[in-house]
Design a protein around this motif. Structure first.
Motif, PDB file in Angstrom:
ATOM      1  N   ILE A  92      79.343  65.930  29.813  1.00 13.79           N
ATOM      2  CA  ILE A  92      78.949  65.701  28.423  1.00 13.79           C
ATOM      3  C   ILE A  92      77.743  64.773  28.463  1.00 13.79           C
ATOM      4  O   ILE A  92      77.788  63.707  29.086  1.00 13.79           O
ATOM      5  N   LYS A  93      76.667  65.176  27.818  1.00 14.63           N
ATOM      6  CA  LYS A  93      75.436  64.386  27.838  1.00 14.63           C
ATOM      7  C   LYS A  93      75.387  63.478  26.612  1.00 14.63           C
ATOM      8  O   LYS A  93      75.710  63.900  25.496  1.00 14.63           O
ATOM      9  N   PHE A 260      87.033  62.821  23.776  1.00 10.67           N
ATOM     10  CA  PHE A 260      85.686  62.237  23.818  1.00 10.67           C
ATOM     11  C   PHE A 260      84.714  63.099  23.015  1.00 10.67           C
ATOM     12  O   PHE A 260      83.934  62.585  22.198  1.00 10.67           O
ATOM     13  N   GLN A 261      84.766  64.415  23.229  1.00 10.87           N
ATOM     14  CA  GLN A 261      83.862  65.321  22.528  1.00 10.87           C
ATOM     15  C   GLN A 261      84.099  65.282  21.022  1.00 10.87           C
ATOM     16  O   GLN A 261      83.150  65.327  20.227  1.00 10.87           O
ATOM     17  N   ALA A 262      85.349  65.185  20.610  1.00 10.63           N
ATOM     18  CA  ALA A 262      85.669  65.119  19.180  1.00 10.63           C
ATOM     19  C   ALA A 262      85.069  63.868  18.540  1.00 10.63           C
ATOM     20  O   ALA A 262      84.552  63.926  17.412  1.00 10.63           O
ATOM     21  N   GLU A 263      85.124  62.753  19.249  1.00 13.58           N
ATOM     22  CA  GLU A 263      84.545  61.515  18.724  1.00 13.58           C
ATOM     23  C   GLU A 263      83.028  61.616  18.671  1.00 13.58           C
ATOM     24  O   GLU A 263      82.394  61.135  17.725  1.00 13.58           O
ATOM     25  N   LEU A 264      82.439  62.245  19.674  1.00 13.65           N
ATOM     26  CA  LEU A 264      80.996  62.458  19.686  1.00 13.65           C
ATOM     27  C   LEU A 264      80.589  63.374  18.526  1.00 13.65           C
ATOM     28  O   LEU A 264      79.590  63.120  17.837  1.00 13.65           O
ATOM     29  N   ASP A 265      81.375  64.420  18.290  1.00 11.96           N
ATOM     30  CA  ASP A 265      81.108  65.325  17.173  1.00 11.96           C
ATOM     31  C   ASP A 265      81.214  64.598  15.837  1.00 11.96           C
ATOM     32  O   ASP A 265      80.421  64.840  14.916  1.00 11.96           O
ATOM     33  N   ALA A 266      82.202  63.717  15.713  1.00  9.78           N
ATOM     34  CA  ALA A 266      82.389  62.966  14.464  1.00  9.78           C
ATOM     35  C   ALA A 266      81.199  62.058  14.179  1.00  9.78           C
ATOM     36  O   ALA A 266      80.864  61.791  13.020  1.00  9.78           O
ATOM     37  N   TYR A 269      76.379  63.699  16.771  1.00  5.96           N
ATOM     38  CA  TYR A 269      75.343  63.814  17.806  1.00  5.96           C
ATOM     39  C   TYR A 269      75.484  65.125  18.554  1.00  5.96           C
ATOM     40  O   TYR A 269      76.593  65.550  18.876  1.00  5.96           O
ATOM     41  N   ASP A 270      74.330  65.765  18.858  1.00  2.00           N
ATOM     42  CA  ASP A 270      74.365  67.041  19.570  1.00  2.00           C
ATOM     43  C   ASP A 270      73.361  67.025  20.715  1.00  2.00           C
ATOM     44  O   ASP A 270      73.601  66.428  21.753  1.00  2.00           O
TER      45      ASP A 270
END
Length: 391
Positions: A92-93, A260-266, A269-270
């Motif tokens: 995940i970047k 982690f990805q769900a928090e990043l999505d919330a 950020y993409d």
């Protein structure tokens, strides 16, 4: 590039760089010589410049993704230097390791949960815990004969008594310069697994270790350790491209990765900055020779620094680094309070250093000094340090 090329002083003032242009904005005197923030005063590797120039010449900077070549460059680097086989789905970047740590804190804990760190330690760890409403639990490093160690008995006791849910490990360690051995990392992982504590391993300084102290990638400790960890890497410290904001976070465990990805999505950020993606791939594909030369030069700076202290500033005690280009220096022999020492550094030495107290109570009386600069700049800084401390 030749070793002597690094003697060239490049004037960074007026370039908008944090290190040189924002002293006054950050409450420091205008004339300070900076050795604080962890970036280098060296021109980056030519392959990075070439890749960026080619991308600029294309003239279109729309939304971008990394592609297979990007991952292959990361995988080859980790395989070659750390014997770690990474998988594409783990990646995940993020725009930095510090944002990633904050995301992991929010994803893997709830408000009020205990998070363990080992102070003195990189101060954004403290902010990630406190500003997200978590409870900071400190298992201090122990200084023995000029060498810092983890106190595993204290660490386990703190985890149990405070119901710790997450631990943040700095490996190699900033600011004390320890490169943890495989045995130490295995013990750390074992304790955390035993008590169901997940781990964030910040490995941003992985490429800057010194002879006899190889970095052990946390992902190689064991399958169980890897499945319990968020492993943070970046080309920023290694290749002096922090301003391009690119980090690579590896999360082997699908459940932890999804959280982690769900928090990043919330957060919303993409895609990463296209220049960061371009520079990162170019660095890992073509930057090895540059890095080797830079490390040799910085080792020379370390020798110069050590000898200067021995001859001219014997009251300062260098904690011998095993890794990073940051030096941890004990100034407690001067008997100054935090405020007195900081005032003397700023106004008598005319230097901007990171003061030890910002890394935790255990750092009081210490200074953090960045070695990644031309030798003449380092010599000037040391002369100012001597004059100011003797004033």
């Amino acid at each position: 590039m030749k070793l002597s090329d690094l003697d060239t002083i490049i004037d960074r003032r007026g370039s908008g760089c944090l290190k040189y242009d924002f002293a006054v904005a950050r409450g420091k005197p205008a004339d300070v010589l900076p050795f604080w923030v962890a970036d280098m005063d060296f021109r980056v590797a030519q392959p990075i410049i070439d890749a960026l120039q080619k991308r600029v010449a294309h003239g279109i900077f729309g939304y971008s993704e990394s592609g297979d070549g990007y991952f292959k460059a990361l995988a080859a680097w980790q395989r070659t230097y750390f014997h770690w086989e990474i998988k594409p789905e783990w990646l995940i970047k993020t725009p930095g390791v510090v944002p990633a740590i904050n995301i992991a804190v929010k994803a893997l804990t709830s408000e009020g949960d205990g998070i363990l760190i080992n102070q003195p330690v990189y101060y954004p760890f403290l902010n990630a815990i406190i500003k997200n409403g978590r409870k900071l639990i400190n298992s201090p490093l122990v200084l023995k004969d000029g060498h810092y160690e983890l106190n595993f008995e204290d660490l386990e006791e703190k985890i149990i008594s405070n119901h710790v849910k997450l631990a943040i490990l700095c490996s190699p360690h900033n600011p004390v310069g320890r490169v943890w051995t495989r045995e130490e990392l295995s013990k750390y992982a074992e304790i955390c697994l035993k008590h169901h504590v997940k781990i964030i391993a910040d490995e941003i300084h992985e490429d800057f270790t010194w002879p006899g102290h190889p970095h052990t990638a946390f992902g190689t400790i064991s399958e169980e350790a890897a499945q319990n960890a968020v492993i943070c890497t970046a080309p920023s410290k290694t290749f002096n491209i922090a301003g391009l904001q690119n980090s690579n976070i590896f999360i082997p465990n699908p459940s932890i990765r999804a959280r982690f990805q769900a928090e990043l999505d919330a957060f919303g950020y993409d895609q990463l900055n296209v220049m960061g993606l371009t520079a990162c791939r170019a660095a890992y594909e073509g930057g090895a020779e540059w890095l080797s030369i830079v490390k040799e030069y910085i080792r020379g700076n370390l020798d110069f620094f050590r000898e200067y202290l021995k001859i001219h500033l014997p009251k300062l005690k260098l904690i011998e680094p095993e890794g990073t280009y940051l030096l941890w220096v004990d100034a407690s022999a001067y008997g100054l309070s935090n405020e007195e020492l900081e005032h003397k550094i700023l106004y008598d030495c005319h230097l901007w250093l990171d003061m030890g107290y910002v890394f935790g109570k255990e750092g009081e009386g210490y200074l953090r000094f960045n070695l990644a600069c031309p030798r003449a700049t380092l010599a000037q800084g040391l002369r100012q340090l001597k004059a100011g401390l003797e004033k």
